[in-house]
Scaffold this motif. Structure first.
Motif, PDB file in Angstrom:
ATOM      1  N   ASP A   1       1.490   7.820   7.273  1.00  0.00           N
ATOM      2  CA  ASP A   1       0.724   6.804   6.556  1.00  0.00           C
ATOM      3  C   ASP A   1       1.038   5.435   7.141  1.00  0.00           C
ATOM      4  O   ASP A   1       2.207   5.032   7.228  1.00  0.00           O
ATOM      5  N   ILE A   2      -0.011   4.734   7.540  1.00  0.00           N
ATOM      6  CA  ILE A   2       0.158   3.408   8.140  1.00  0.00           C
ATOM      7  C   ILE A   2       0.093   2.324   7.074  1.00  0.00           C
ATOM      8  O   ILE A   2       0.889   1.392   7.062  1.00  0.00           O
ATOM      9  N   MET A   3      -0.850   2.436   6.175  1.00  0.00           N
ATOM     10  CA  MET A   3      -0.999   1.449   5.110  1.00  0.00           C
ATOM     11  C   MET A   3      -1.798   2.061   3.971  1.00  0.00           C
ATOM     12  O   MET A   3      -2.537   3.034   4.151  1.00  0.00           O
ATOM     13  N   ALA A   4      -1.650   1.502   2.760  1.00  0.00           N
ATOM     14  CA  ALA A   4      -2.428   1.905   1.589  1.00  0.00           C
ATOM     15  C   ALA A   4      -2.423   0.732   0.616  1.00  0.00           C
ATOM     16  O   ALA A   4      -1.366   0.321   0.152  1.00  0.00           O
ATOM     17  N   GLU A   5      -3.606   0.191   0.350  1.00  0.00           N
ATOM     18  CA  GLU A   5      -3.702  -0.998  -0.492  1.00  0.00           C
ATOM     19  C   GLU A   5      -4.928  -0.900  -1.408  1.00  0.00           C
ATOM     20  O   GLU A   5      -5.901  -0.206  -1.102  1.00  0.00           O
ATOM     21  N   LEU A   6      -4.835  -1.621  -2.517  1.00  0.00           N
ATOM     22  CA  LEU A   6      -5.990  -1.792  -3.398  1.00  0.00           C
ATOM     23  C   LEU A   6      -6.636  -3.127  -3.081  1.00  0.00           C
ATOM     24  O   LEU A   6      -5.973  -4.168  -3.085  1.00  0.00           O
ATOM     25  N   LEU A   7      -7.938  -3.082  -2.807  1.00  0.00           N
ATOM     26  CA  LEU A   7      -8.670  -4.300  -2.461  1.00  0.00           C
ATOM     27  C   LEU A   7      -9.622  -4.662  -3.595  1.00  0.00           C
ATOM     28  O   LEU A   7     -10.313  -3.790  -4.135  1.00  0.00           O
ATOM     29  N   PRO A   8      -9.679  -5.940  -4.010  1.00  0.00           N
ATOM     30  CA  PRO A   8     -10.543  -6.338  -5.133  1.00  0.00           C
ATOM     31  C   PRO A   8     -12.015  -6.143  -4.811  1.00  0.00           C
ATOM     32  O   PRO A   8     -12.446  -6.304  -3.676  1.00  0.00           O
ATOM     33  N   MET A   9     -12.783  -5.816  -5.855  1.00  0.00           N
ATOM     34  CA  MET A   9     -14.209  -5.576  -5.677  1.00  0.00           C
ATOM     35  C   MET A   9     -15.024  -6.861  -5.555  1.00  0.00           C
ATOM     36  O   MET A   9     -16.134  -6.843  -5.051  1.00  0.00           O
ATOM     37  N   TYR A  10     -14.475  -7.948  -6.029  1.00  0.00           N
ATOM     38  CA  TYR A  10     -15.287  -9.153  -6.192  1.00  0.00           C
ATOM     39  C   TYR A  10     -15.793  -9.686  -4.861  1.00  0.00           C
ATOM     40  O   TYR A  10     -15.041  -9.887  -3.920  1.00  0.00           O
ATOM     41  N   THR A  11     -17.099  -9.938  -4.826  1.00  0.00           N
ATOM     42  CA  THR A  11     -17.703 -10.452  -3.597  1.00  0.00           C
ATOM     43  C   THR A  11     -17.427 -11.935  -3.403  1.00  0.00           C
ATOM     44  O   THR A  11     -17.614 -12.462  -2.306  1.00  0.00           O
ATOM     45  N   ASN A  12     -17.009 -12.626  -4.472  1.00  0.00           N
ATOM     46  CA  ASN A  12     -16.752 -14.068  -4.349  1.00  0.00           C
ATOM     47  C   ASN A  12     -15.287 -14.364  -4.040  1.00  0.00           C
ATOM     48  O   ASN A  12     -14.812 -15.476  -4.261  1.00  0.00           O
ATOM     49  N   ARG A  13     -14.545 -13.391  -3.572  1.00  0.00           N
ATOM     50  CA  ARG A  13     -13.141 -13.588  -3.241  1.00  0.00           C
ATOM     51  C   ARG A  13     -12.919 -13.768  -1.739  1.00  0.00           C
ATOM     52  O   ARG A  13     -11.830 -13.556  -1.249  1.00  0.00           O
ATOM     53  N   ASP A  14     -13.939 -14.165  -1.019  1.00  0.00           N
ATOM     54  CA  ASP A  14     -13.851 -14.372   0.420  1.00  0.00           C
ATOM     55  C   ASP A  14     -13.269 -13.131   1.104  1.00  0.00           C
ATOM     56  O   ASP A  14     -12.161 -13.168   1.645  1.00  0.00           O
ATOM     57  N   PRO A  15     -14.009 -12.050   1.057  1.00  0.00           N
ATOM     58  CA  PRO A  15     -13.463 -10.787   1.556  1.00  0.00           C
ATOM     59  C   PRO A  15     -13.049 -10.818   3.027  1.00  0.00           C
ATOM     60  O   PRO A  15     -12.188 -10.052   3.435  1.00  0.00           O
ATOM     61  N   MET A  16     -13.643 -11.715   3.821  1.00  0.00           N
ATOM     62  CA  MET A  16     -13.237 -11.754   5.225  1.00  0.00           C
ATOM     63  C   MET A  16     -11.764 -12.108   5.351  1.00  0.00           C
ATOM     64  O   MET A  16     -11.044 -11.538   6.160  1.00  0.00           O
ATOM     65  N   LYS A  17     -11.286 -13.020   4.539  1.00  0.00           N
ATOM     66  CA  LYS A  17      -9.881 -13.426   4.640  1.00  0.00           C
ATOM     67  C   LYS A  17      -8.969 -12.427   3.932  1.00  0.00           C
ATOM     68  O   LYS A  17      -7.860 -12.154   4.383  1.00  0.00           O
TER      69      LYS A  17
ATOM     70  N   LYS B   1       0.543  -2.056  13.296  1.00  0.00           N
ATOM     71  CA  LYS B   1       1.562  -1.070  12.938  1.00  0.00           C
ATOM     72  C   LYS B   1       1.311   0.254  13.655  1.00  0.00           C
ATOM     73  O   LYS B   1       2.249   0.914  14.110  1.00  0.00           O
ATOM     74  N   ALA B   2       0.059   0.643  13.754  1.00  0.00           N
ATOM     75  CA  ALA B   2      -0.258   1.887  14.449  1.00  0.00           C
ATOM     76  C   ALA B   2       0.049   1.789  15.934  1.00  0.00           C
ATOM     77  O   ALA B   2       0.486   2.757  16.554  1.00  0.00           O
ATOM     78  N   MET B   3      -0.168   0.609  16.517  1.00  0.00           N
ATOM     79  CA  MET B   3       0.127   0.429  17.933  1.00  0.00           C
ATOM     80  C   MET B   3       1.627   0.485  18.190  1.00  0.00           C
ATOM     81  O   MET B   3       2.084   1.004  19.203  1.00  0.00           O
TER      82      MET B   3
ATOM     83  N   ALA C   1      -4.898   3.962   5.665  1.00  0.00           N
ATOM     84  CA  ALA C   1      -4.983   4.368   7.073  1.00  0.00           C
ATOM     85  C   ALA C   1      -3.839   5.317   7.372  1.00  0.00           C
ATOM     86  O   ALA C   1      -2.726   5.139   6.890  1.00  0.00           O
ATOM     87  N   ASP C   2      -4.124   6.351   8.149  1.00  0.00           N
ATOM     88  CA  ASP C   2      -3.081   7.275   8.570  1.00  0.00           C
ATOM     89  C   ASP C   2      -3.398   7.815   9.956  1.00  0.00           C
ATOM     90  O   ASP C   2      -4.470   7.573  10.510  1.00  0.00           O
ATOM     91  N   MET C   3      -2.440   8.515  10.521  1.00  0.00           N
ATOM     92  CA  MET C   3      -2.609   9.133  11.831  1.00  0.00           C
ATOM     93  C   MET C   3      -1.707  10.362  11.883  1.00  0.00           C
ATOM     94  O   MET C   3      -0.938  10.623  10.949  1.00  0.00           O
ATOM     95  N   GLU C   4      -1.803  11.139  12.952  1.00  0.00           N
ATOM     96  CA  GLU C   4      -0.940  12.301  13.159  1.00  0.00           C
ATOM     97  C   GLU C   4       0.001  12.005  14.313  1.00  0.00           C
ATOM     98  O   GLU C   4      -0.422  11.487  15.363  1.00  0.00           O
ATOM     99  N   TYR C   5       1.290  12.322  14.108  1.00  0.00           N
ATOM    100  CA  TYR C   5       2.287  11.930  15.099  1.00  0.00           C
ATOM    101  C   TYR C   5       3.444  12.921  15.114  1.00  0.00           C
ATOM    102  O   TYR C   5       3.849  13.422  14.066  1.00  0.00           O
ATOM    103  N   GLY C   6       3.965  13.194  16.293  1.00  0.00           N
ATOM    104  CA  GLY C   6       5.150  14.030  16.448  1.00  0.00           C
ATOM    105  C   GLY C   6       5.889  13.651  17.718  1.00  0.00           C
ATOM    106  O   GLY C   6       5.304  13.084  18.647  1.00  0.00           O
ATOM    107  N   GLN C   7       7.188  13.943  17.775  1.00  0.00           N
ATOM    108  CA  GLN C   7       7.968  13.603  18.952  1.00  0.00           C
ATOM    109  C   GLN C   7       9.188  14.510  19.044  1.00  0.00           C
ATOM    110  O   GLN C   7       9.561  15.190  18.088  1.00  0.00           O
ATOM    111  N   GLY C   8       9.814  14.518  20.207  1.00  0.00           N
ATOM    112  CA  GLY C   8      11.024  15.297  20.405  1.00  0.00           C
ATOM    113  C   GLY C   8      11.674  14.921  21.719  1.00  0.00           C
ATOM    114  O   GLY C   8      11.050  14.295  22.593  1.00  0.00           O
ATOM    115  N   PHE C   9      12.927  15.297  21.867  1.00  0.00           N
ATOM    116  CA  PHE C   9      13.610  15.077  23.137  1.00  0.00           C
ATOM    117  C   PHE C   9      13.060  16.019  24.192  1.00  0.00           C
ATOM    118  O   PHE C   9      12.710  17.163  23.907  1.00  0.00           O
ATOM    119  N   GLY C  10      12.992  15.535  25.411  1.00  0.00           N
ATOM    120  CA  GLY C  10      12.499  16.329  26.522  1.00  0.00           C
ATOM    121  C   GLY C  10      13.615  16.724  27.465  1.00  0.00           C
ATOM    122  O   GLY C  10      14.592  17.355  27.069  1.00  0.00           O
TER     123      GLY C  10
END
Length: 346
Positions: A94-110, A122-124, A326-335
């Protein structure tokens, strides 16, 4: 407003919606190799993007060195062996999990773009961070190659050959962060045998390597040693044994002598809180081989961002919010332990 990730640019003009931003980012992450190819981890690890539950990686054990033969002498067809180097699955990250407000007058771009950008960053960083955390366990966590801790003073050269008791180290203590200290390490490291009697690290420094430092202090010293201008390297005290002012030497680690400079990176995740010794460690990786590496990383699925705008949104009545995650699949190990080394200052 523009946010850039390697391999894709997402331009968000005024008036565009969060859904468009999510779609653009998800499109970029459909091929995670385009994003990770130029990241720190891809330089030290074998990056694998194949599907499947668990993938196994083998090292071919040749079993035969080159042999001088007579003109008509019978050739010996040996049977090559394989040693399992790594078996790597994956888990959901899991990369992130948030609740975002519904209101359109809350300047959603910011409000909305911020979490979107942070999730991308974080994913990078996730593979580099996770590999660094794996390396900090290398003195206790075992590797499949021979069942010993990944960083050990006595790895088996060929665990498939019960008669072959030859060993090699990839854990070097009392490493002096000087020009002589580095050359002493290289002399030992290039003596490591592969399974077919060849020196597996022969010429690794001339073909370039990667050094991960725990602190900027180490990187600064290394950059003096590997001065591309070939100037004199002088240490801090007048002790010849440490390559200092009393015994300055001209560095030969320069491109004009055919020497490929190593890539030096500071990875702060290598420092374990409360552990002073982790601040004295450097990790060296032989990156000469494309398919053989000290670390194996799997990303079967890149990051996917989602937002629930459906009628059954459980947070609409209680929070006036949309869940976004947001999530992704990831695994690793020594080689392969031959190709990674832990250098520890006194």
């Amino acid at each position: 407003m523009t946010t850039s990730i390697q391999g894709a640019a997402v331009a968000l003009a005024s008036g565009q919606t969060l859904d468009r931003a999510i779609n653009a980012i998800n499109t970029a992450w459909t091929r995670p190799e385009q994003i990770y190819n130029n990241q720190l981890t891809s330089r030290v690890a074998l990056m694998n993007y194949e599907p499947g539950d668990k993938l196994e990686f083998y090292m071919r054990m040749d079993g035969q060195a080159d042999v001088e033969m007579g003109d008509t002498e019978t050739r010996n067809f040996g049977k090559p062996q394989g040693v399992k180097v790594a078996s790597v699955g994956f888990a959901r990250r899991d990369i992130m999990a948030e609740l975002l407000p519904m209101y359109t007058n809350r300047d959603p771009m910011k409000l909305f773009l911020g979490p979107t950008e942070e999730g991308v960053m974080k994913a990078m960083r996730l593979p580099t961070r996770q590999v660094a955390l794996l390396l900090t366990t290398g003195l206790t966590a075992t590797c499949l190659y021979d069942g010993l801790p990944f960083f050990s003073a006595s790895h088996l050269v060929n665990p498939a050959d019960a008669k072959n008791k030859k060993t090699f180290p990839n854990y070097f203590t009392n490493f002096q962060l000087t020009e002589s200290g580095w050359t002493d390490f290289v002399d030992q490291y290039e003596q490591i045998d592969g399974a077919n009697d060849y020196k597996i690290n022969q010429g690794f420094s001339n073909s370039g390597c990667v050094i991960w430092c725990a602190q900027q202090r180490q990187a600064t010293k290394l950059m003096k040693i590997f001065d591309p201008e070939g100037r004199l390297y002088q240490g801090n005290t007048a002790t010849p044994a440490t390559d200092t002012a009393a015994a300055a030497v001209t560095t030969v680690f320069t491109p004009k002598f055919g020497y490929q400079l190593p890539m030096i990176e500071v990875v702060p995740e290598l420092v374990v809180s409360g552990s002073a010794v982790t601040r004295k460690r450097l990790f060296v990786f032989n990156t000469r081989y494309a398919m053989r590496r000290a670390i194996v990383v799997r990303v079967p699925r890149g990051m996917v961002m989602k937002i629930n705008r459906t009628a059954n949104n459980p947070y609409e009545a209680s929070n006036n919010a949309y869940p976004m995650w947001a999530d992704m699949e990831y695994g690793q190990g020594f080689g392969l332990p031959h190709l990674g080394a832990l250098l520890e200052e006194p």
